[in-house]
Structures are given as structure tokens and as C-alpha cells.
Design a protein around this motif. Structure first.
Motif, PDB file in Angstrom:
ATOM      1  N   THR A 185      41.865  44.888  51.449  1.00 26.31           N
ATOM      2  CA  THR A 185      40.802  44.455  50.548  1.00 26.31           C
ATOM      3  C   THR A 185      40.974  45.217  49.239  1.00 26.31           C
ATOM      4  O   THR A 185      41.021  46.446  49.245  1.00 26.31           O
ATOM      5  CB  THR A 185      39.411  44.741  51.134  1.00 26.31           C
ATOM      6  N   LEU A 186      41.087  44.487  48.137  1.00 25.82           N
ATOM      7  CA  LEU A 186      41.299  45.089  46.827  1.00 25.82           C
ATOM      8  C   LEU A 186      40.022  44.973  46.011  1.00 25.82           C
ATOM      9  O   LEU A 186      39.569  43.863  45.703  1.00 25.82           O
ATOM     10  CB  LEU A 186      42.462  44.384  46.120  1.00 25.82           C
ATOM     11  N   LEU A 187      39.421  46.127  45.669  1.00 27.67           N
ATOM     12  CA  LEU A 187      38.178  46.149  44.922  1.00 27.67           C
ATOM     13  C   LEU A 187      38.468  46.552  43.479  1.00 27.67           C
ATOM     14  O   LEU A 187      38.966  47.646  43.220  1.00 27.67           O
ATOM     15  CB  LEU A 187      37.196  47.146  45.553  1.00 27.67           C
ATOM     16  N   VAL A 188      38.137  45.669  42.548  1.00 26.33           N
ATOM     17  CA  VAL A 188      38.466  45.861  41.142  1.00 26.33           C
ATOM     18  C   VAL A 188      37.177  45.863  40.330  1.00 26.33           C
ATOM     19  O   VAL A 188      36.444  44.868  40.330  1.00 26.33           O
ATOM     20  CB  VAL A 188      39.401  44.742  40.631  1.00 26.33           C
ATOM     21  N   ARG A 189      36.914  46.961  39.650  1.00 32.13           N
ATOM     22  CA  ARG A 189      35.670  47.050  38.884  1.00 32.13           C
ATOM     23  C   ARG A 189      35.680  46.087  37.698  1.00 32.13           C
ATOM     24  O   ARG A 189      34.663  45.507  37.336  1.00 32.13           O
ATOM     25  CB  ARG A 189      35.457  48.483  38.394  1.00 32.13           C
ATOM     26  N   GLY A 190      36.831  45.905  37.074  1.00 36.18           N
ATOM     27  CA  GLY A 190      36.934  45.021  35.919  1.00 36.18           C
ATOM     28  C   GLY A 190      37.028  43.563  36.316  1.00 36.18           C
ATOM     29  O   GLY A 190      36.896  43.189  37.481  1.00 36.18           O
ATOM     30  N   LYS A 191      37.316  42.728  35.312  1.00 39.58           N
ATOM     31  CA  LYS A 191      37.344  41.290  35.573  1.00 39.58           C
ATOM     32  C   LYS A 191      38.699  40.778  36.013  1.00 39.58           C
ATOM     33  O   LYS A 191      38.841  39.608  36.362  1.00 39.58           O
ATOM     34  CB  LYS A 191      36.885  40.525  34.326  1.00 39.58           C
ATOM     35  N   GLY A 192      39.717  41.649  35.990  1.00 35.28           N
ATOM     36  CA  GLY A 192      41.033  41.196  36.396  1.00 35.28           C
ATOM     37  C   GLY A 192      41.971  42.352  36.665  1.00 35.28           C
ATOM     38  O   GLY A 192      41.627  43.531  36.481  1.00 35.28           O
ATOM     39  N   LEU A 193      43.186  42.018  37.115  1.00 39.00           N
ATOM     40  CA  LEU A 193      44.202  43.010  37.419  1.00 39.00           C
ATOM     41  C   LEU A 193      45.063  43.293  36.188  1.00 39.00           C
ATOM     42  O   LEU A 193      45.110  42.508  35.244  1.00 39.00           O
ATOM     43  CB  LEU A 193      45.094  42.516  38.562  1.00 39.00           C
ATOM     44  N   LEU A 194      45.744  44.425  36.237  1.00 38.72           N
ATOM     45  CA  LEU A 194      46.710  44.826  35.208  1.00 38.72           C
ATOM     46  C   LEU A 194      46.136  44.663  33.800  1.00 38.72           C
ATOM     47  O   LEU A 194      46.689  43.936  32.961  1.00 38.72           O
ATOM     48  CB  LEU A 194      48.014  44.024  35.364  1.00 38.72           C
TER      49      LEU A 194
END
Length: 475
Positions: A204-213
Motif C-alpha cells: 500500500t503506497l500512501l502519498v500525501r501529495g496529489k501524485g508521484l515523482l
């Protein structure tokens, strides 16, 4: 020898990672006596807990993914990866966390290694606290801080008791966790999500922002997120972590939205901090734990003897860029030691790390790979350049179709329309990591578009995307 006896050198290097090794290599090549101080393993973060082990984990993942896209081969590679074999291959590339080979290399160039914790003790002076007591080193010409950075953990109550993974644990783990939560959306997060999912974890990948990289063109993160989702990773953007606890062997994560996620391990890949907090910066009027501001010769602002090379200066937190800085710094130290009145400090000069500002390359070894150099479109516009972005679907290139059935990828070049040179290039797709150096040469060399037109790509290779980009620009 007494503990208070001072040992003089021309140069003292703090940190024996790739950056420190390269500074020492250049100063020794110039005939300067050099001491290198290391508190852990010679070879540093990259060799044992970052570049090498992570790529060793990822290589079979990417190779299998590529093979599954080739007719006549895909049926032969449908089974799971041999996780113990992959981990053993990783161990081989870390030399089983032994640094004998790296120590022998240092000895071969004539640098003296001091094992222990090095601290500044005033101008041009370093104390080393090791197993044999305290030694004092003095530097006639330069002290180079090459101590790198460490993983930055968030301020969450009780996190120490959870024993979370950082990049170190993620690249050196000896077993595949059944369930893994990865917090972050950058390079470490996406690469480790790719690796451990392919090795059998439920990720499970939890990302605070709206997208990756977020440091790349937005389409790079979008394509990587889409591929991770297709591979089985649960990608959740706009998601913060409110609390983490460990109940027995189970990690319990509660998100800002109140969702509860259970896992066997949790990896925080949420940033880096400089390893300068316990190295005596206060003895020379600098703030412990701070990033060190430098000029383009990598000399610390306000000093005529202190250099900060690699992550410690926060210019570009990449091993290859730190090694580039080390070559520049080593040359500058040698030139100043020889009494050269003026350094070649103009942009792209022998003593100026100009690439840090305008030609930093990076490859993200996910599936698909993402590779970029120079400025993104947004960065170029923010810098005030008049630019035009040219995009090409990489599937339109014959070589891409031969590389993989259903090849999906995208290329972008950002052109300075006043000078007609490239400010940045981004590729996303299988195998694009091997394309980025040609782009780096074009950006660093400020090669005119008119001359690039005469750089003919071989047919049928994926490199023919260059021709498609130039045609799109001319049209």
C-alpha cells in the motif's frame, strides 16, 4: 603516539562514501597527502544501503517485466520471482556489507583511512574518536565534508516503538514482508514499492501529495502510478498518516481520513536530512545539523578551507551528482593548494559545478522507468525562459515496438526558443534509463537544435525518439 598529538595532512575528508572517495582520489592524484575519516563502512550509503542494493533488487523485477512483453518469451517467465535468489544477488552486490575491497582501493591511491567518528575542533582541525582512542588531524589546505544524508522520519508519537523501515531497512531486509505500507511519493518510495510488490509483498503506497515523482514532469508520476496500480499496488494519493502503532507483529496505520491499514512493516520515504548534526560545526560558527551553503567550487560560504561535497550541500541529492561535485572540488582544492591565482570558475569551467544548476540527470528504476535531465516545463517557465515543450508518444518509434509489445511511454523536450537549445528532457517507458545520457550531453553541451538534426539515431532503436522529437519541433 599520544592522544593529543596532531597529525598533519594537506586534505582531510570526512566521509568515505563515493563522494569522499572521489575527493580523495582527485587530491591524491594532485600529490596532496589525504586522510579519510569514516565511522561506518568505506563505500558509504550508496554501496550498502541505497544505489547498489536497490538496483540489485530491481533488476530482476524489470527484466521479468520486459520479458513478459516479448512474444515467444512471455510464457516462460509467468511464474513468481525467486525471492531468496534475488536477495542473495543483492547481498553479493553489497559485498555482504563488508568493505575490504573499498579499503584496499583507498590504500591503493595512497590515502590514509581513519575509522571512527570525525568532528571539527576548530579551523582546519578534525578529531577522530575510534576504537583506539582519539586522534587529532590537521589540514594544511582543506577539510571536505562528505558525510551525506540520512532518512528523515516524521514526528509521530511512539514511532520509535514501531521500528519503521527507512531506505536502509528497505534495501537490506532479509525476508519479504507479507504486507508493506510505503509512505512517500518520491524515488525511494516508488522504487521500493516496485521491488517489494514484485517479490511478493502486498504493498500500500500512501502519498500525501496529489501524485508521484513530484520533481519530474507530471506525466512521469501519472504513468508510474498507473503501472503500479496495474501491478497490484494500492496507490492512495492525498493521504496523510495520522498515527502508527505496532500491535504484536502487526503495524497499524491510521490515515488522516480515519482509514485503518494493517501491515507487517512500514517504510517511511519522506525526505532526507544532512549528517552534520554531530560533527562540530559549532566550533567554526556554523549551525549543527544544517545544510552547508557552498559556491560552485564547493567551498563553504565564508570559508577559505572548508568544502561541503555531495548531499551535505543540498544541491543535488544524487550519488552521480555528488561524485561530479567531488571531481570539481578535488580540482579546486588542488589548484588553490598549488597557488593558482584564478580558478576556472566561469560556467562549465574546470572548477565550477555548473551542471548542478542546469543539467542534473536522474533515472527512477520503476516499471516503466522514468528518466529526466535539466529543467521541467514548469521549472523553465518559472525561471523566466521563453520555452516550448515538444511531446512524443514513444510507441510511435519502431524500436519501441520491437523492444516490447504494447510499449507505453512518453518523451518531452523543453526548448529555449530564443537560443534554440534544450533546457530539459524527460523520458518515461521501458528501458529509457539508457537514453538519458544522450539527453544530458545535449543539455550540458547546449547543443543547438540545428546541430542535433545531424545526430542520426540508429534504426530501429528506441533512440529514434530523438528524430521524432526534432521533427515535431520543426513541424
Amino acid at each position: 603516539m599520544t592522544e593529543t598529538e596532531s597529525i598533519p595532512y594537506d586534505v582531510v575528508v570526512l566521509g568515505a562514501g563515493p563522494v569522499g572517495e572521489n575527493v580523495a582520489d582527485r587530491t591524491r592524484a594532485a600529490g596532496l597527502s589525504t586522510a579519510v575519516v569514516e565511522s561506518e563502512l568505506v563505500g558509504g550509503e550508496c554501496s550498502y544501503w541505497a544505489c547498489m542494493p536497490s538496483k540489485a533488487l530491481l533488476r530482476p523485477v524489470i527484466a521479468r517485466a520486459d520479458a513478459r512483453r516479448v512474444p515467444g518469451l512471455r510464457q516462460a517467465v509467468q511464474g513468481p520471482l525467486d525471492a531468496p535468489a534475488v536477495l542473495a544477488h543483492r547481498d553479493y552486490y553489497t559485498s555482504h556489507w563488508k568493505d575490504d575491497g573499498q579499503v584496499a582501493w583507498l590504500d591503493g591511491i595512497g590515502a590514509d583511512l581513519y575509522r571512527g567518528h570525525g568532528r571539527l575542533a576548530g579551523p582546519r582541525t578534525v578529531t577522530v574518536e575510534g576504537a583506539d582512542g582519539t586522534q587529532v588531524l590537521t589540514a594544511r589546505h582543506a577539510v571536505a565534508v562528505c558525510t551525506g544524508s540520512r532518512a528523515l522520519l516524521p514526528d509521530l508519537p511512539g514511532l520509535d516503538q514501531v521500528k519503521p523501515w527507512t531506505s536502509r531497512e528497505a534495501t537490506s531486509a532479509h525476508a519479504v514482508p507479507g504486507r508493506l505500507v510505503v509512505v512517500g511519493g518520491g524515488v525511494v518510495a516508488t522504487e521500493m514499492a516496485t521491488a517489494w510488490q514484485a517479490l511478493g509483498s502486498q504493498v500500500t503506497l500512501l502519498v500525501r501529495g496529489k501524485g508521484l515523482l513530484p520533481r519530474m514532469e507530471s506525466f512521469a508520476g501519472e504513468m508510474v502510478a498507473e503501472a503500479l496500480t496495474e501491478a497490484g499496488v494500492d496507490v492512495r494519493t492525498g493521504t496523510s498518516v495520522a498515527s502508527v502503532t505496532r500491535e504484536g507483529s502487526t503495524v497499524v496505520v491510521v490515515t488522516g481520513a480515519g482509514d485503518r491499514i494493517e501491515a507487517d512493516e512500514i517504510l517511511f520515504a519522506t525526505g532526507r536530512a544532512p549528517r552534520t548534526d554531530d560533527m562540530g560545526l559549532d566550533t567554526i560558527g556554523l549551525e549543527p545539523g544544517s545544510w552547508l551553503e557552498v559556491d560552485d567550487s564547493l567551498r563553504v560560504t565564508g570559508s577559505d578551507w572548508l568544502y561541503a561535497v555531495g548531499d551535505a550541500n543540498h544541491r543535488a541529492l544524487l550519488t552521480h551528482q555528488g561524485k561530479y561535485q567531488a571531481r570539481i572540488a578535488g580540482a579546486a582544492i588542488a589548484a588553490r593548494a598549488a597557488g593558482m591565482p584564478l580558478l576556472e570558475s566561469d560556467p562549465w569551467g574546470a572548477h565550477a559545478a555548473t551542471a548542478d544548476h542546469s543539467a542534473v540527470p536522474q533515472v527512477v528504476f520503476t516499471d516503466p522507468e522514468a528518466a529526466a535531465v535539466g529543467l521541467s516545463l514548469a521549472e523553465a517557465e518559472q525561471a523566466g525562459h521563453r520555452v516550448r515543450a515538444v511531446d512524443v508518444d514513444m510507441a510511435s518509434v519502431a524500436g519501441a515496438g520491437l523492444y516490447a509489445d504494447g510499449y507505453r511511454g512518453k518523451a518531452r523536450m523543453v526548448v529555449d526558443i530564443d537560443r534554440e537549445i534544450l533546457l530539459g528532457v524527460t523520458f518515461v517507458g521501458p528501458g529509457v534509463g539508457e537514453l538519458i545520457h544522450s539527453a544530458t550531453i545535449a543539455v550540458a553541451g547546449q547543443v543547438p537544435i540545428s546541430r542535433l538534426w545531424h545526430a542520426v539515431p540508429s534504426y530501429p532503436t528506441v533512440s529514434e525518439v530523438w528524430l521524432r522529437l526534432l521533427e515535431a519541433y520543426r513541424d
